[in-house]
Write a protein that holds these residues in place. Structure first.
Motif, PDB file in Angstrom:
ATOM      1  N   LEU A 152       0.826  -1.209   0.000  1.00 49.49           N
ATOM      2  CA  LEU A 152       0.000   0.000   0.000  1.00 49.49           C
ATOM      3  C   LEU A 152       0.859   1.257   0.000  1.00 49.49           C
ATOM      4  O   LEU A 152       0.328   2.371  -0.072  1.00 49.49           O
ATOM      5  CB  LEU A 152      -0.928   0.015   1.227  1.00 49.49           C
ATOM      6  CG  LEU A 152      -2.004  -1.085   1.278  1.00 49.49           C
ATOM      7  CD1 LEU A 152      -2.694  -1.073   2.630  1.00 49.49           C
ATOM      8  CD2 LEU A 152      -3.023  -0.889   0.166  1.00 49.49           C
ATOM      9  N   GLN A 153       2.162   1.053   0.151  1.00 50.43           N
ATOM     10  CA  GLN A 153       3.115   2.177   0.210  1.00 50.43           C
ATOM     11  C   GLN A 153       2.776   3.147   1.321  1.00 50.43           C
ATOM     12  O   GLN A 153       2.732   4.366   1.132  1.00 50.43           O
ATOM     13  CB  GLN A 153       3.174   2.886  -1.143  1.00 50.43           C
ATOM     14  CG  GLN A 153       3.706   1.942  -2.213  1.00 50.43           C
ATOM     15  CD  GLN A 153       4.152   2.671  -3.436  1.00 50.43           C
ATOM     16  OE1 GLN A 153       3.419   3.470  -3.992  1.00 50.43           O
ATOM     17  NE2 GLN A 153       5.385   2.412  -3.861  1.00 50.43           N
ATOM     18  N   ILE A 154       2.491   2.577   2.472  1.00 52.08           N
ATOM     19  CA  ILE A 154       2.280   3.422   3.660  1.00 52.08           C
ATOM     20  C   ILE A 154       3.257   2.966   4.731  1.00 52.08           C
ATOM     21  O   ILE A 154       3.710   1.819   4.723  1.00 52.08           O
ATOM     22  CB  ILE A 154       0.824   3.332   4.187  1.00 52.08           C
ATOM     23  CG1 ILE A 154       0.444   1.884   4.520  1.00 52.08           C
ATOM     24  CG2 ILE A 154      -0.146   3.925   3.173  1.00 52.08           C
ATOM     25  CD1 ILE A 154      -0.882   1.764   5.231  1.00 52.08           C
ATOM     26  N   PRO A 155       3.606   3.856   5.643  1.00 49.40           N
ATOM     27  CA  PRO A 155       4.533   3.451   6.707  1.00 49.40           C
ATOM     28  C   PRO A 155       3.860   2.509   7.705  1.00 49.40           C
ATOM     29  O   PRO A 155       2.638   2.500   7.831  1.00 49.40           O
ATOM     30  CB  PRO A 155       4.907   4.772   7.372  1.00 49.40           C
ATOM     31  CG  PRO A 155       3.803   5.706   7.026  1.00 49.40           C
ATOM     32  CD  PRO A 155       3.250   5.269   5.704  1.00 49.40           C
ATOM     33  N   ALA A 156       4.686   1.715   8.394  1.00 53.62           N
ATOM     34  CA  ALA A 156       4.158   0.782   9.382  1.00 53.62           C
ATOM     35  C   ALA A 156       4.896   0.946  10.703  1.00 53.62           C
ATOM     36  O   ALA A 156       6.115   1.106  10.730  1.00 53.62           O
ATOM     37  CB  ALA A 156       4.308  -0.646   8.880  1.00 53.62           C
ATOM     38  N   LEU A 157       4.131   0.924  11.781  1.00 47.68           N
ATOM     39  CA  LEU A 157       4.718   0.859  13.123  1.00 47.68           C
ATOM     40  C   LEU A 157       4.301  -0.506  13.665  1.00 47.68           C
ATOM     41  O   LEU A 157       3.118  -0.769  13.850  1.00 47.68           O
ATOM     42  CB  LEU A 157       4.177   1.967  14.021  1.00 47.68           C
ATOM     43  CG  LEU A 157       4.408   3.403  13.561  1.00 47.68           C
ATOM     44  CD1 LEU A 157       3.736   4.391  14.509  1.00 47.68           C
ATOM     45  CD2 LEU A 157       5.894   3.690  13.486  1.00 47.68           C
TER      46      LEU A 157
END
Lengths: 357, 741, 269
Positions: C139-144
């Motif tokens: 999704l090309q989003i950052p992950a924590l």
């Protein structure tokens, strides 16, 4: 056989994991750089991190938090290394960090990853416990490069396989495919085989993740809390109120101290430490019940532990029925002796568990 | 018209007007409450009337304190009869020689008046003395009056005292006015008149009469005005409200509201939580979360409470805390934090509900973190009668009357309060209603309970053990018990179903009891079968913690299974299973004869099918813990004693609180399943048992067994805690030795 | 705020489970919502209750799985999700992490994306922890990941990751993915009211065609992980019993610690 890349999360290297890799082919050990990954431009705002940085305790190595939260950066670097070395397999440390690096590397390479393997054959068939350790599966991987995260236990038992013919401890398994002989005889020259993995500056979206603070995470006692400890040692009635042996071993293992209801009722331990039906429910890697008979109320709170060790004077104590290792004996002797034995083993290195829960 | 008459009639008018307005207010407030289940409060009116009159005339529940019972009975009767003297006094304002028409000349009426005036005087003096003594400040929270509105009570007492004295005094003067002809009517009061100088003129005497009559009227109507303005003054209102409250009790036979609980009801209809068409507005109103959820009967009961503190005095939670507070601690256990909270709040003067100056004691009430059934009722009552701009939740929340979660969840539902209440307040039901709202609507309850609920949901037992472990208890038996669905198909083939229960199946001590009973049944040739993996929790832990949805799921599945298997006679070793199966499964179509194992064993011994001999191990003296759900909720305390009596050489040494007045082990009401820093009831009960000097503590419920054995281990005591079945098994065995646990 | 919570239907391991002859898990047995997935559901519920009611927040529970997986969705709806989305297609069976994350990414795009995607850190059955980061990457989003707590401040999400010796607090702008461990806020047992209302909430079912995915891109055939066989592990019950008076109990304990990599570097203090 092609090249095998082994990612080492500890600069002091990990001979056992290298040996496992060695049974598969020529090993290239890759070490993560010790220096900071991000420069000031990526830090949230100059100075805000500074004071909060936790210097790892002497003798303990922990992964740079900047790397820990950006597995994609490591995966990118590994992908380049795979191309560079034409690697057929990549071995990563078990745990969340290793799994994440593997997952992203798999995405980059169009490969698959198997996590938490306990053994790998020469044909790259991996053995992996599943269903909370109640079943063992054998899986093979297709695709250009096989990626595994490896449980340290596997390497250990494979090393000992030749000499002691293995143990029947849960979590370890014999090495299928590769005979013990091919394992034990692999000489390694660490210095020549281990190179530093060059990490690039993080690209988007990893760059958008920024650390606000890193703080020591221990209770006032200096021990981890019940919720986050990988190891818990609980004291029961059998301690007779003297918790020192329990605390001694807990500190040797970096473990949390818990207590049974009996010990709490007797006022020997704080109620916040109570494990059981009416206390906390815990799921550590290892639970050591010291002087706890194991009434159902206590079991309800700790039977989710991956491994259970029980020490009790009474051979009929119900706790032994669910223990992987039961020791009939005096905890006041056994616990301090174990702590002493661990100190003697001090030279032995294992993977860092710091950030890998 | 004289001034006396004017003043007298005015206060009379004011008094009656206030009373009428208040009665109207009460009716309005009660009617605003949601309906009860139809018939549940008004069915069988003749039985109800008989039960109410029985309680009224025989003072059955008050008789736990005989002196108070007699004094109260006399005072109560004097109030009823002396009402007529108020009319008399009103007449005397206008004509000092006024006599009630017809009644006034009737000798028996006069004697009755005299008798009851003196009796009332004696009664009220005793009651005043009792309140002063039992409520002396030195006792602190150990007093049953701790937290009661003491000055309200003193005002009521003072009024009664003044009235009876004025009645007697007036009669003394009346006797002089009546002359020698009236001597018979004033048999016991004429001497008062003779204290006046014999040469006083009639006019002076008449003035005395008018003045005293006016004083009497003022005292009486002042009381009427005060209580009308103070609807929360149960100490006065119970004179009227106790009658309807007793009449509308849950049990038409007038027994305390114990045993099985009532189904979940909203607006007079049983709520089926499985019904997909259930209205959304009903879902907001499950249990009692807001004042608006309190039914008319709840409101009536709250208004009736006299704050006599009998419930508080017998509450094991309150006892446990106050015992540690006052007097030398019998144990060296640390004072629980809740104790400290009571101590501090008791010390801090000025508080929410204190409308009079009984301050330091009363303030502990709603703010307290320790359960007292009385203070809980007071808090609810203040909610109902208080006026707040916004409705506030009954539990938690910011309201000054809010009941704290600590208080709500401390209750073990042992029922001691309900059994002790002389005016028919149904504390346990009320607490369950509050819990139902917290669980079913607010989803706000102790975290430990969530685990229990999940275990019940997924594994059908509160411990979360696996169904396949259900029969583990039977390992080591000398025979194979028939298992329904495995070895036998129908329960018609056997005499009894042995409902092993979750504790019997999974808990180490419960398993020992289950094995002992199975061996005894086998030895005496009783045919029985047990359930296999289909067995599930009876649902008591869910129901007593307010999770009616979970209870209904468990109970309906169990009842269906039992009915299908043809269950008729069921043996249980658990007092909670016994109560639930026998008293609550009828709500799900399950009608069984449920027999507690002590009952069956006593019968088997009686029939000579089991022959107990001496116990080994030098066991001579035994003390017995009556399980609340056996002895109090289900009135079964004889069989265990018969059973103990049948073992030769065994002596039963009773604890101070035994039989239907037993003291809770702390495991009921779901309290077995989670823990907080609150008082340790089991430890206190164990100390009481140890104090008898017995060689063994016997009980007949796995919950008592677990709690007390844990307490024994904590205390480092070697007093063994055993189930009666284990005792009997040892007694019938050649050695008389008890099996190791 | 638009939140999507990933949930998984897993077998009730303690009660028992079966494998099909091809080594795949027979998912028709006793199952339940993956326990760790209750934590993101709880977190979502709390986040929504904190946000201004007018902000029009929704919590969507998303699962990929067989028909039975609807049970996981139902539980999620009881625990506060407003809407359920169930991706169900025979062709998905046997997918590995790459395949599953592909389906999830397509489903989330189909749903119009989300401000926040929450999930559990791992599942009880396969416990790979691969999906969260793969999905975020797709999704090309950052992950924590591995968060013990999270908070949303404006357009940023902050998460705390606890390790044995440090607490790392990090943040990232939305949209983002956060995976939670069991150190997060304890899930609330749903009220009867919530259970009733959950029955009336919608569950949408989509298949691969709805998502525009070719059956060949997922499932057994596309999977690069092939299960060769499954065997039950040695049962824990009745582990090894050592008598300290005759055997070397200390050695046994140390061996167990060593074999399971539980000895800290440097041998501890």
């Amino acid at each position: 056989m092609g090249q095998i890349l082994v990612l080492l999360d500890d600069p002091a290297a990990d001979p056992a994991r290298l040996i496992l890799g060695g049974s598969l082919g020529q090993v290239i050990g890759l070490r993560l750089p010790a220096g900071p990954l991000v420069d000031d431009s990526l830090a949230p705002s100059a100075g805000s991190v500074g004071d909060d940085w936790l210097a790892p305790p002497a003798g303990e190595y922990c992964l740079d938090p900047q790397v820990l939260i950006r597995p994609g950066v490591v995966a990118q670097a590994l992908a380049q290394a795979v191309n560079q070395y034409q690697a057929v397999a990549v071995l990563l440390p078990a745990g969340l960090f290793g799994a994440e690096v593997g997952a992203l590397l798999a995405l980059e390479l169009g490969s698959a990853v198997v996590t938490d393997v306990t053994a790998i054959s020469a044909e790259l068939v991996a053995t992996k416990p599943i269903m909370a350790g109640t079943a063992i599966s054998e899986v093979s991987l297709t695709g250009p490069t096989a990626i595994f995260t490896v449980r340290y236990a596997a390497t250990s038992s494979s090393v000992t396989a030749g000499s002691t013919n293995g143990t029947d401890m849960a979590g370890s398994a014999e090495l299928p495919g590769a005979g013990p002989a091919s394992v034990t005889e692999l000489p390694l020259d660490h210095s020549s085989n281990v190179t530093e993995l060059p990490l690039d500056r993080p690209a988007r979206p990893a760059a958008q993740v920024e650390i606000i603070s890193v703080k020591p995470n221990k209770l006032a006692s200096g021990r981890p809390g019940l919720d986050q400890a990988s190891i818990i040692i609980s004291a029961g009635r059998g301690t007779g109120g003297d918790l020192r042996p329990v605390e001694l071993l807990a500190d040797a293992l970096g473990a949390a101290v818990g207590a049974s209801r009996a010990a709490v009722d007797a006022g020997w331990a704080d109620p916040s430490l109570q494990v059981g039906q009416t206390g906390k429910t815990v799921n550590p890697e290892l639970y050591i019940a010291a002087g706890i008979s194991g009434a159902i109320q206590h079991q309800a709170g700790m039977r989710g532990a991956k491994l259970i060790v029980a020490i009790n004077q009474d051979p009929d104590a119900p706790i032994f029925e669910i223990a992987d290792l039961g020791i009939v004996g005096d905890l006041a002797e056994i616990l301090p002796a174990t702590a002493a034995a661990l100190r003697r083993e001090g030279t032995m290195k294992g993977p860092c568990h710091g950030y890998n829960r | 018209m004289n001034w006396f008459g004017l003043v007298g009639l005015t206060v009379t008018a004011v008094g009656w007007t206030c009373l009428a307005l208040r009665v109207g207010g009460f009716v309005h407030l009660f009617r605003a409450g949601p309906a009860e289940l139809p018939g549940s409060r008004r069915g069988q009116p003749w039985r109800r009337t008989a039960a109410m009159l029985h309680e009224f005339l025989a003072h059955r529940r008050l008789s736990r304190k005989p002196l108070v019972a007699v004094a109260h009975w006399l005072t109560m009767m004097s109030f009823l009869v002396l009402v007529a003297t108020l009319a008399q006094a009103t007449g005397q304002l206008f004509n000092p020689r006024f006599e009630l028409p017809w009644l006034g000349h009737w000798l028996i009426y006069n004697w009755l008046t005299e008798l009851l005036a003196w009796a009332g005087l004696g009664g009220i003096v005793v009651l005043v003395a009792v309140r002063l003594w039992a409520g002396r400040a030195r006792l602190g929270p150990a007093s049953r009056f701790f937290g009661s509105h003491q000055w309200r009570a003193r005002y009521v007492e003072a009024t009664i005292l003044a009235v009876v004295i004025l009645v007697l005094w007036l009669r003394g003067i009346e006797s002089v006015l009546a002359g020698p002809a009236g001597w018979a009517r004033f048999a016991t009061t004429a001497w008062i008149g003779r204290l006046y100088p014999p040469d006083l003129s009639d006019a002076v005497l008449a003035a005395w009469v008018s003045t005293l009559a006016l004083a009497k009227i003022l005292v009486s109507y002042a009381w009427m005005v005060v209580v009308s303005l103070t609807p929360t003054m149960g100490v006065a209102w119970h004179r009227f409200l106790a009658f309807p409250n007793l009449w509308t009790g849950r049990d038409p036979n007038g027994r305390p509201a114990l045993g099985g609980l009532e189904a979940l009801v909203v607006d007079g209809r049983v709520v089926d939580l499985e019904d997909p068409a259930l209205d959304e507005s009903v879902l907001e109103r499950l249990g009692a979360g807001w004042t608006a959820d309190l039914t008319w009967r709840d409101r009536l009961a709250l208004a009736t409470c006299t704050e006599c503190g009998r419930c508080q005095e017998v509450c094991p939670v309150w006892q446990c805390v106050t015992a540690t507070l006052s007097g030398p601690a019998a144990s060296d256990t640390a004072v629980p934090p809740a104790t400290a909270a009571v101590a501090t709040s008791a010390a801090a003067p000025g508080g929410p509900a204190a409308s009079d100056t009984a301050a330091p004691l009363a303030t502990a009430a709603p703010a307290s973190t320790t359960l007292s059934p009385k203070l809980l009722v007071s808090a609810l009552r203040d909610h109902v009668f208080g006026s707040e701009p916004e409705p506030s939740p009954l539990v938690g929340g910011d309201s000054k009357w809010a009941i704290t979660p600590e208080v709500l969840w401390a209750c073990t539902t042992c029922g001691a309060c309900t059994a002790a209440c002389p005016v028919g307040v149904e504390h346990v039901d009320q607490i369950i209603e509050l819990r139902r709202h917290q669980v079913l609507v607010a989803a706000d309850f102790p975290a430990g309970l969530g685990t229990t609920f999940r275990n019940l949901e997924r594994r059908s037992n509160p411990w979360g053990m696996l169904p396949r472990q259900r029969l583990d208890w039977a390992k080591g038996l000398s025979f194979e018990p028939p298992v329904l669905g495995q070895t036998i198909e129908s329960l018609d083939q056997v005499d009894y179903l042995f409902w092993v229960g979750c504790a019997g199946a999974f808990d180490e001590r419960g398993q020992t009891t289950a094995r002992a009973l199975a061996e005894l049944l086998h030895q005496s040739g009783v045919s029985f079968a047990v359930l296999g993996e289909q067995a599930a929790c009876c649902g008591d832990p869910a129901r007593r913690t307010g999770n009616e949805a979970l209870f209904a799921a468990l109970a309906s599945a169990n009842a269906d299974y039992l009915n299908q298997a043809g269950a008729k006679r069921i043996i249980v070793t658990c007092a909670h299973c016994r109560n639930t199966l026998a008293n609550e499964y009828s709500q799900f179509g399950g009608h069984y004869q449920v027999i507690h194992h002590t009952e069956l064993l006593a019968d088997l011994i009686n029939q000579g099918r089991l022959v107990p001999r001496n116990l080994g191990d030098g066991i001579v003296q035994v003390t017995y813990q009556d399980p609340c759900y056996l002895a109090r909720h289900n009135r079964q305390s004889a069989a265990p004693r018969r059973l103990l009596g049948s073992i030769p050489g065994l002596r039963l040494t009773e604890m101070a609180q035994s039989g239907d007045r037993t003291n809770c082990c702390g495991g009921g009401g779901g309290r077995m399943w989670w823990e907080d820093s609150g008082p340790r009831l089991g430890q206190r009960r164990f100390e009481q048992a140890a104090m008898t000097g017995a060689d063994m503590l016997a009980t007949a419920c796995p919950f008592c067994h677990i709690m007390l054995a844990d307490a024994a281990a904590t205390a480092g005591s070697d007093l063994p805690v055993r189930d009666l079945a284990e005792l009997v098994l040892a007694a019938v065995s050649p050695s008389g030795q008890m099996a190791e646990v | 705020m638009k939140i999507i919570v990933l949930v998984k239907y897993v077998p009730d391991i303690e009660v028992g489970y079966r494998f099909k002859p091809d080594g795949r898990l027979d998912r028709s047995g006793e199952g339940l919502l993956n326990q760790l997935d209750e934590y993101p559901l709880e977190a979502a519920r709390r986040l929504v209750s904190q946000v201004d009611a007018a902000a029009d927040s929704t919590v969507t529970a998303l699962t990929v799985g067989p028909d039975e997986a609807e049970e996981a969705i139902r539980r999620a709806l009881q625990m506060g999700a407003d809407r359920g989305v169930h991706i169900c297609d025979q062709a998905i069976a046997g997918s590995d992490a790459l395949g599953t994350s592909l389906v999830l990414a397509a489903a989330i795009n189909q749903l119009g994306g989300a401000d926040l995607i929450l999930c559990g850190a791992s599942s009880a059955d396969s416990a790979t922890s691969l999906i969260p980061v793969q999905l975020a990457a797709r999704l090309q989003i950052p992950a924590l990941t591995g968060a013990a707590s999270l908070a949303v401040n404006g357009a940023q999400v902050t998460a705390c990751r606890l390790t044995d010796n440090a607490m790392i607090e990090s943040r990232t702008p939305l949209p983002a993915l956060v995976s939670l461990t069991d150190q997060a806020e304890q899930p609330t047992y749903p009220s009867a009211k919530a259970v009733m209302l959950a029955r009336r909430k919608p569950v949408e079912v989509y298949d691969l065609a709805d998502l525009g995915l070719a059956p060949s891109s997922v499932g057994c055939d596309a999977a690069r992980v092939k299960v060769l066989g499954v065997e039950p592990a040695i049962r824990r019950v009745g582990g090894r019993l050592v008598d300290a008076s005759s055997d070397d109990a200390v050695a046994a304990l140390v061996a167990l610690l060593r074999d399971n990599a539980l000895i800290p570097v440097g041998g501890g203090a």
